[in-house]
Design a protein around this motif. Structure first.
Motif: not given
Length: 178
Positions: A113-118, A126-131, A142-147, A161-169
């Motif tokens: 999850t996004k929380d686990q990545l954080f 050096n990390f970033s999160v972008t829509q 609003t549902t897809r982002s990159n960490f 790559t996250l969809i709904n805050n879960v890594v898919t790729e």
């Protein structure tokens, strides 16, 4: 005694076959494949030829390979000599997988999850999160982002790559940015 010897060799053989599988992910690799890996090394691991280039105008080619029963997408690019001329070889430019087996040393991978990545990378320099951009709506999703973790020393990026805050790729690629 023969039974003990047989069990020893059977155990050793099974352990050896599993030891060859590498499901590690880092800013330089996915499994046994690494950024800048040359053609002969890739084909040795893959045990078959990759898609070849048709001419000098082809800069990159995409290959899907089966590694230990899992799919890895490998993009190769042509290599050049000291004068910038194509030398006929190629190397890995980027890697991508959607397999849940591949994990970073921190345990992050597809399904995290996004929380686990954080939590895992809060101290990474050096990390970033972008829509991500949504082509259909022509707006930011609003549902897809990159960490993304940037490895300045290696000149590479590790992107989740996250969809709904879960890594898919997971992707690893050269940083061609500034």
């Amino acid at each position: 005694m023969k039974k003990l010897l047989f069990l020893f060799f059977l155990t050793f053989g099974i352990t050896s076959s599993f030891a060859q599988e590498n499901f590690d992910v880092s800013t330089l690799r996915i499994g046994a494949f690494t950024i800048h890996m040359k053609a002969k090394e890739v084909e040795k691991v893959n045990k078959s030829k990759l898609v070849a280039f048709n001419g000098q105008d082809d800069y990159q080619k995409t290959n899907k390979v089966n590694y230990a029963g899992e799919t890895i997408e490998i993009i190769i690019s042509q290599t050049s000599d000291d004068k910038g001329q194509y030398d006929g070889g190629y190397q890995i430019f980027s890697l991508m997988t959607k397999s849940k087996k591949f994990r970073t040393k921190s345990g992050m991978g597809v399904g995290s999850t996004k929380d686990q990545l954080f939590e895992a990378y809060k101290n990474y320099p050096n990390f970033s999160v972008t829509q991500m951009w949504d082509e259909k709506t022509e707006k930011f999703s609003t549902t897809r982002s990159n960490f993304t973790l940037t490895d300045n020393d290696a000149g590479t990026l590790l992107s989740f790559t996250l969809i709904n805050n879960v890594v898919t790729e997971i992707s690893v690629y050269l940083n061609e940015g500034c």
